[in-house]
Motif scaffolding. Structure first.
Motif, short mmCIF file in Angstrom:
data_model
loop_
_atom_site.label_atom_id
_atom_site.label_comp_id
_atom_site.label_asym_id
_atom_site.label_seq_id
_atom_site.Cartn_x
_atom_site.Cartn_y
_atom_site.Cartn_z
N UNK A 33 29.85 45.22 34.38
CA UNK A 33 30.39 45.64 33.08
C UNK A 33 29.37 45.59 31.95
N UNK A 34 28.29 44.85 32.12
CA UNK A 34 27.27 44.75 31.08
C UNK A 34 26.23 45.86 31.18
N UNK A 35 25.74 46.12 32.41
CA UNK A 35 24.61 47.04 32.58
C UNK A 35 24.99 48.38 33.18
N UNK A 36 26.18 48.45 33.78
CA UNK A 36 26.59 49.68 34.45
C UNK A 36 25.92 49.88 35.79
N UNK A 37 25.22 48.87 36.29
CA UNK A 37 24.53 48.95 37.58
C UNK A 37 25.39 48.30 38.67
N UNK A 38 25.05 48.50 39.95
CA UNK A 38 25.85 47.90 41.02
C UNK A 38 25.86 46.37 40.93
N UNK A 39 27.02 45.80 41.22
CA UNK A 39 27.19 44.35 41.23
C UNK A 39 27.80 43.98 42.58
N UNK A 40 27.09 43.17 43.33
CA UNK A 40 27.52 42.79 44.68
C UNK A 40 28.35 41.52 44.62
N UNK A 41 29.58 41.59 45.11
CA UNK A 41 30.49 40.44 45.12
C UNK A 41 30.74 40.06 46.58
N UNK A 42 30.22 38.91 47.03
CA UNK A 42 30.49 38.49 48.42
C UNK A 42 31.97 38.28 48.66
N UNK A 43 32.43 38.65 49.85
CA UNK A 43 33.82 38.39 50.22
C UNK A 43 34.05 36.90 50.30
N UNK A 44 35.19 36.45 49.83
CA UNK A 44 35.51 35.02 49.87
C UNK A 44 35.70 34.58 51.31
N UNK A 45 35.22 33.38 51.61
CA UNK A 45 35.39 32.82 52.96
C UNK A 45 36.63 31.95 53.01
N UNK A 46 37.02 31.58 54.21
CA UNK A 46 38.19 30.70 54.34
C UNK A 46 37.91 29.35 53.69
N UNK A 47 36.65 28.92 53.74
CA UNK A 47 36.31 27.60 53.18
C UNK A 47 36.53 27.56 51.68
N UNK A 48 36.35 28.71 51.01
CA UNK A 48 36.53 28.74 49.57
C UNK A 48 37.91 29.24 49.17
N UNK A 49 38.72 29.56 50.15
CA UNK A 49 40.06 30.06 49.87
C UNK A 49 40.02 31.55 49.63
N UNK A 50 40.14 32.31 50.68
CA UNK A 50 40.00 33.76 50.58
C UNK A 50 41.08 34.35 49.68
N UNK A 51 40.65 35.19 48.78
CA UNK A 51 41.58 35.87 47.88
C UNK A 51 42.24 37.02 48.62
N UNK A 52 43.38 37.48 48.13
CA UNK A 52 44.01 38.64 48.76
C UNK A 52 43.05 39.82 48.79
N UNK A 53 43.17 40.64 49.79
CA UNK A 53 42.29 41.79 49.96
C UNK A 53 42.64 42.85 48.93
N UNK A 54 41.88 42.86 47.84
CA UNK A 54 42.13 43.81 46.76
C UNK A 54 41.28 45.05 47.00
#
Length: 309
Positions: free
Chosen positions: A276-297
């Motif tokens: 949102x700041x630069x308009x460039x690609x931002x890579x977000x790692x998928x949450x693991x079970x250890x961190x509590x996986x978020x719903x698949x959005x």
């Protein structure tokens, strides 16, 4: 060499860049630095084989990839620190190994991944060594050398460290001092092997802003190896992705970085969204079970995809 203990020239302009200016589309890219069919390695072990790379003039080219993929080896080949077993690296239309070492250093600067400073050397003395390629028998320390040294220290926020011993500094401070020495060379091509190593996030951004500013204000060509993929996407005008010693993709970060590419190169499941700041690609790692996986959005559709649908 006569060296000043106090650097005393007026400060020069400090250029920073909040956004990346893209290269003109559809125009042929000229290049002063290129690798053609190079095989590089150590001992009997090849790291890259038959690799081709043309560094666009005036670009901020960033090389990314997993550990051990050959990023730093490629940079060492471009810097003439490794001799290709096959192929050649060309600088200004000539095979780089045909230049005298001092002439290469007047055309191309290098910040290596690891550096060793002489014992007992001060910051000002170390930075001034960046002017060595410009010294000749009848031309020793000059006003231009003084200006270049001070300018490099101001740009890297190391001027206040001038009289400190290098071995007394923190890791982040030392990294900025070595960058200042590379900038003091005043070469229009600068190779940076992990320039943000040891730096906190604020200084990482400052250093990369500085590098982007050199490209914008002076037309420098920069080639950097970075581990932080999101910073690479934010600052690169030309991104090179490597895997197992080969270039698997290169071009504008917005075209290169996809979830599929990241998983192929790094083995990391992720989502790629727009920063949102630069308009460039931002890579977000998928949450693991250890961190509590978020719903698949679902990944939000791009403007182009919305138009198609």
């Amino acid at each position: 060499m006569n060296h000043p203990s106090t650097i005393g020239r007026p400060a020069v302009e400090e250029a920073t860049a909040a956004t990346v200016v893209p290269e003109p589309a559809g125009e042929p890219r000229s290049t002063r630095l290129s690798a053609e069919g190079v095989t590089l390695g150590y001992g009997s072990r090849p790291v890259t084989t038959d690799l081709d790379l043309r560094v666009p003039d005036g670009s901020f080219t960033v090389v990314v990839g997993a550990n051990g993929c050959g990023k730093s080896t490629l940079l060492r080949g471009l810097a003439r620190l490794l001799t290709p077993r096959t192929g050649a690296v060309h600088l200004d239309g000539k095979e780089i190994h045909r230049y005298p070492s001092k002439e290469v250093a007047r055309r191309l600067g290098l910040l290596p991944q690891t550096q060793v400073a002489p014992d007992g050397i001060t910051v000002a003395d170390l930075v001034s060594r960046g002017r060595y390629p410009h010294q000749r028998m009848l031309r020793q320390w000059s006003a231009e050398d003084e200006e270049a040294t001070r300018e490099a220290m101001v740009a890297t926020d190391t001027l206040q460290l001038s009289d400190r011993l290098v071995d007394e500094l923190s890791g982040g401070q030392r990294q900025r001092v070595w960058l200042a020495m590379a900038l003091a060379q005043r070469t229009e091509i600068l190779l940076l092997d992990e320039p943000t190593t040891y730096l906190d996030i604020a200084h990482q951004v400052e250093v990369l802003d500085l590098c982007a500013g050199l490209r914008l204000s002076r037309g420098y060509t920069l080639v950097a190896v970075l581990h932080d993929l999101n910073l690479a996407c934010r600052y690169a005008t030309h991104l090179v992705a490597m895997k197992d010693g080969a270039i698997v993709a290169e071009g504008d970060p917005a075209e290169v970085i996809t979830a599929e590419l990241v998983e192929h190169v790094y083995g990391l499941a992720c989502r790629v969204i727009t920063d949102p700041e630069s308009g460039t690609p931002l890579v977000i790692p998928r949450a693991s079970r250890a961190t509590g996986a978020a719903p698949d959005v679902p990944t939000p559709l791009s403007a182009e995809e919305k138009e198609i649908r």
